[in-house]
Design an enzyme around this catalytic site. Structure first.
Site, short mmCIF file in Angstrom:
data_model
loop_
_atom_site.label_atom_id
_atom_site.label_comp_id
_atom_site.label_asym_id
_atom_site.label_seq_id
_atom_site.Cartn_x
_atom_site.Cartn_y
_atom_site.Cartn_z
CG ASP A 170 -2.14 1.00 1.35
OD1 ASP A 170 -3.01 0.83 0.78
OD2 ASP A 170 -1.64 2.32 1.63
CG ASN A 178 -5.62 11.09 -5.74
OD1 ASN A 178 -4.82 11.26 -6.74
ND2 ASN A 178 -5.99 10.10 -5.24
CG ASP A 187 -4.80 8.74 -12.53
OD1 ASP A 187 -5.50 8.32 -11.59
OD2 ASP A 187 -5.83 9.35 -13.49
CD GLU A 213 -4.40 4.28 -1.16
OE1 GLU A 213 -4.51 4.38 -0.23
OE2 GLU A 213 -5.35 4.41 -2.17
#
Length: 297
Positions: A170, A178, A187, A213
């Site tokens: 992770d 973001n 992205d 993620e």
């Protein structure tokens, strides 16, 4: 494109084989239906099968029905080769799952046209299957496809009494990427993280995007020590170099949960245990690898 020819008549089989090889196809031959079934049952079974209708032991219709009974292994375009030309015979062939038919003696130009049609359909099916199995952003296996493959690996490890490693990976503080830099930056980070993970594992390892993620890796044959070492290697490959994003560069870290076992009852339980190990890595300060010793192999 690998093409299977199942024909008990040697002259016809050799003519077909030489013609197809001349056109650049890989050809596998079978002298009867039973041998054709052996080829169909292989993992790398052919994309096109040309089956003589009348063969000893197992005829072309029975082979065709067997092919359609195992669609999960990849679509096989079936062409029946027959001297029968009655309408009811053609209907019987299509009912058995055939895609096309060629009457004997076959004409070269007709054969080539029908083979090209088969190639187009098989390639389209492969493209659709690949799209359904892969995450469009990272090109890794999606969650559903990973779980289907992982279930088979768990069953294989149990049968062979071999170890199987599972890593849950992770990206730390990804939400901030973001929030602060926008979703295009997020992205870009996900694509690059996926590339780094895929580039640093073995060809036999299975890598998927589990969601958001979070990534997941199955490592056949890996015991605890090796799986932890791979986890540390992957953690290092994420933090070693900054990630390029539209507005600059970002340094990222990752947390990893590790499980290894060969006797876990269910794949879902194994994934849950790895996720719990990942949670402990997060709770312990992130940017670390935590192994679940209860399932150590």
């Amino acid at each position: 494109m690998n093409i299977l020819i199942a024909e008990d008549e040697p002259v016809s089989r050799l003519r077909l084989q030489s013609t197809l090889q001349h056109w650049g196809y890989t050809v596998t031959t079978a002298v009867d239906g039973a041998e054709a079934l052996q080829q169909i049952e292989k993992t790398d079974r052919p994309g096109i099968a040309i089956l003589d209708w009348m063969m000893p032991h197992v005829d072309g219709l029975e082979v065709c029905q067997a092919i359609r009974a195992t669609p999960a292994s990849g679509y096989v375009y079936v062409i029946l080769l027959t001297s029968l030309d009655r309408e009811e015979d053609m209907v019987a062939g299509f009912d058995a799952g055939a895609d096309d038919y060629i009457t004997k003696p076959f004409r070269i130009h007709e054969l080539r046209a029908r083979i090209r049609t088969g190639v187009r359909i098989v390639e389209l099916h492969q493209q659709l299957t690949a799209a359904a199995m892969h995450d469009p952003l990272t090109s890794l296996l999606n969650r559903r496809a990973f779980f289907e493959i992982f279930e088979k690996e768990v069953a294989r490890a149990r049968r062979q009494q071999s170890s199987l490693g599972l890593l849950m990976v992770d990206l730390d503080h990804f939400k901030e990427v973001n929030d602060q830099h926008g979703h295009p930056a997020g992205d870009a980070v996900l694509r690059e993280a996926a590339r780094r993970l895929r580039a640093r594992v073995r060809a036999t390892d299975i890598v998927g995007r589990y969601g958001g993620e979070e990534f997941v890796l199955a490592l056949p044959g890996c015991g605890l020590k090796q799986a932890v070492a791979i986890g540390e290697h992957l953690r290092d490959c994420i933090s070693a170099e900054p990630f390029d994003i539209p507005s600059g560069r970002l340094t990222m870290t990752t947390s990893v949960g590790v499980v290894t076992t060969w006797d876990m009852a269910e794949a879902g339980h194994l994934l849950k245990t790895a996720d719990e190990a990942l949670y402990r890595a997060k709770a312990g300060g992130r940017n670390r690898v935590v192994a679940d010793l209860r399932t150590a192999a």
